[in-house]
Write a protein that holds these residues in place. Structure first.
Motif, PDB file in Angstrom:
ATOM      1  N   ASN A  35       0.833  -1.210   0.000  1.00 56.18           N
ATOM      2  CA  ASN A  35       0.000   0.000   0.000  1.00 56.18           C
ATOM      3  C   ASN A  35       0.863   1.253   0.000  1.00 56.18           C
ATOM      4  O   ASN A  35       0.574   2.213  -0.713  1.00 56.18           O
ATOM      5  CB  ASN A  35      -0.946   0.019   1.192  1.00 56.18           C
ATOM      6  CG  ASN A  35      -2.044  -1.014   1.068  1.00 56.18           C
ATOM      7  OD1 ASN A  35      -2.358  -1.471  -0.023  1.00 56.18           O
ATOM      8  ND2 ASN A  35      -2.622  -1.395   2.187  1.00 56.18           N
ATOM      9  N   ALA A  38       2.312   1.798  -3.458  1.00 55.43           N
ATOM     10  CA  ALA A  38       1.303   2.357  -4.360  1.00 55.43           C
ATOM     11  C   ALA A  38       1.114   3.846  -4.105  1.00 55.43           C
ATOM     12  O   ALA A  38       1.016   4.641  -5.048  1.00 55.43           O
ATOM     13  CB  ALA A  38      -0.015   1.610  -4.201  1.00 55.43           C
ATOM     14  N   GLU A  39       1.094   4.249  -2.835  1.00 50.41           N
ATOM     15  CA  GLU A  39       0.940   5.665  -2.489  1.00 50.41           C
ATOM     16  C   GLU A  39       2.107   6.487  -3.007  1.00 50.41           C
ATOM     17  O   GLU A  39       1.920   7.555  -3.595  1.00 50.41           O
ATOM     18  CB  GLU A  39       0.832   5.843  -0.976  1.00 50.41           C
ATOM     19  CG  GLU A  39      -0.457   5.327  -0.383  1.00 50.41           C
ATOM     20  CD  GLU A  39      -0.412   5.304   1.139  1.00 50.41           C
ATOM     21  OE1 GLU A  39       0.570   5.803   1.745  1.00 50.41           O
ATOM     22  OE2 GLU A  39      -1.359   4.766   1.739  1.00 50.41           O
ATOM     23  N   ALA A  41       4.183   5.745  -5.466  1.00 48.55           N
ATOM     24  CA  ALA A  41       4.156   5.758  -6.928  1.00 48.55           C
ATOM     25  C   ALA A  41       3.085   6.713  -7.453  1.00 48.55           C
ATOM     26  O   ALA A  41       3.327   7.471  -8.405  1.00 48.55           O
ATOM     27  CB  ALA A  41       3.914   4.351  -7.460  1.00 48.55           C
ATOM     28  N   GLN A  42       1.899   6.702  -6.854  1.00 48.09           N
ATOM     29  CA  GLN A  42       0.829   7.598  -7.297  1.00 48.09           C
ATOM     30  C   GLN A  42       1.183   9.061  -7.052  1.00 48.09           C
ATOM     31  O   GLN A  42       0.952   9.917  -7.911  1.00 48.09           O
ATOM     32  CB  GLN A  42      -0.481   7.239  -6.603  1.00 48.09           C
ATOM     33  CG  GLN A  42      -1.058   5.918  -7.080  1.00 48.09           C
ATOM     34  CD  GLN A  42      -2.227   5.460  -6.227  1.00 48.09           C
ATOM     35  OE1 GLN A  42      -2.555   6.054  -5.209  1.00 48.09           O
ATOM     36  NE2 GLN A  42      -2.869   4.377  -6.658  1.00 48.09           N
ATOM     37  N   GLU A  43       1.766   9.343  -5.907  1.00 45.59           N
ATOM     38  CA  GLU A  43       2.134  10.716  -5.581  1.00 45.59           C
ATOM     39  C   GLU A  43       3.233  11.205  -6.523  1.00 45.59           C
ATOM     40  O   GLU A  43       3.196  12.333  -7.016  1.00 45.59           O
ATOM     41  CB  GLU A  43       2.583  10.805  -4.119  1.00 45.59           C
ATOM     42  CG  GLU A  43       2.617  12.220  -3.581  1.00 45.59           C
ATOM     43  CD  GLU A  43       3.995  12.835  -3.696  1.00 45.59           C
ATOM     44  OE1 GLU A  43       4.082  14.017  -4.054  1.00 45.59           O
ATOM     45  OE2 GLU A  43       4.971  12.125  -3.436  1.00 45.59           O
ATOM     46  N   THR A  45       3.802  10.106  -9.558  1.00 43.93           N
ATOM     47  CA  THR A  45       3.161  10.266 -10.866  1.00 43.93           C
ATOM     48  C   THR A  45       2.451  11.608 -10.946  1.00 43.93           C
ATOM     49  O   THR A  45       2.565  12.328 -11.948  1.00 43.93           O
ATOM     50  CB  THR A  45       2.167   9.120 -11.133  1.00 43.93           C
ATOM     51  OG1 THR A  45       2.897   7.884 -11.132  1.00 43.93           O
ATOM     52  CG2 THR A  45       1.439   9.293 -12.449  1.00 43.93           C
ATOM     53  N   ARG A  46       1.733  11.990  -9.886  1.00 47.59           N
ATOM     54  CA  ARG A  46       1.064  13.300  -9.862  1.00 47.59           C
ATOM     55  C   ARG A  46       2.085  14.436  -9.962  1.00 47.59           C
ATOM     56  O   ARG A  46       1.858  15.423 -10.670  1.00 47.59           O
ATOM     57  CB  ARG A  46       0.207  13.450  -8.611  1.00 47.59           C
ATOM     58  CG  ARG A  46      -1.082  12.652  -8.653  1.00 47.59           C
ATOM     59  CD  ARG A  46      -2.022  13.013  -7.514  1.00 47.59           C
ATOM     60  NE  ARG A  46      -1.480  12.688  -6.198  1.00 47.59           N
ATOM     61  CZ  ARG A  46      -1.606  11.520  -5.590  1.00 47.59           C
ATOM     62  NH1 ARG A  46      -2.272  10.536  -6.182  1.00 47.59           N
ATOM     63  NH2 ARG A  46      -1.095  11.315  -4.389  1.00 47.59           N
ATOM     64  N   GLN A  49       3.322  14.607 -13.565  1.00 47.50           N
ATOM     65  CA  GLN A  49       2.272  15.156 -14.425  1.00 47.50           C
ATOM     66  C   GLN A  49       2.121  16.659 -14.232  1.00 47.50           C
ATOM     67  O   GLN A  49       1.912  17.401 -15.187  1.00 47.50           O
ATOM     68  CB  GLN A  49       0.945  14.446 -14.163  1.00 47.50           C
ATOM     69  CG  GLN A  49       0.930  13.029 -14.690  1.00 47.50           C
ATOM     70  CD  GLN A  49      -0.324  12.263 -14.276  1.00 47.50           C
ATOM     71  OE1 GLN A  49      -0.986  12.593 -13.298  1.00 47.50           O
ATOM     72  NE2 GLN A  49      -0.636  11.209 -15.030  1.00 47.50           N
TER      73      GLN A  49
END
Length: 66
Positions: A35, A38-39, A41-43, A45-46, A49
């Motif tokens: 978990n 994933a957090e 990696a998502q952060e 990625t944001r 971007q």
């Protein structure tokens, strides 16, 4: 720690090349922390971007293509 020293050197090199240092990140995540991974990696990625394209020079783009 060796990894941290290497990361700092890499960040300095990235800046020297004119690439925003926010485009690289070092995060310590255990293999048991799915978990958390994933957090992170998502952060990240944001972040990437929100920075938009890297605006590499034509020479840098040519080097990436090879």
């Amino acid at each position: 720690m060796k990894a941290e020293r290497m990361f700092e050197q890499t960040r300095d090199m990235v800046q020297t090349l004119g690439i925003a240092p926010e485009r690289i990140r070092l995060a310590w995540v255990s293999s048991a922390e799915a978990n958390r991974f994933a957090e992170v990696a998502q952060e990240f990625t944001r972040t990437i971007q929100s920075l938009g394209p890297a605006n590499l020079s034509p020479a840098q783009q040519a080097n990436q293509a090879t």
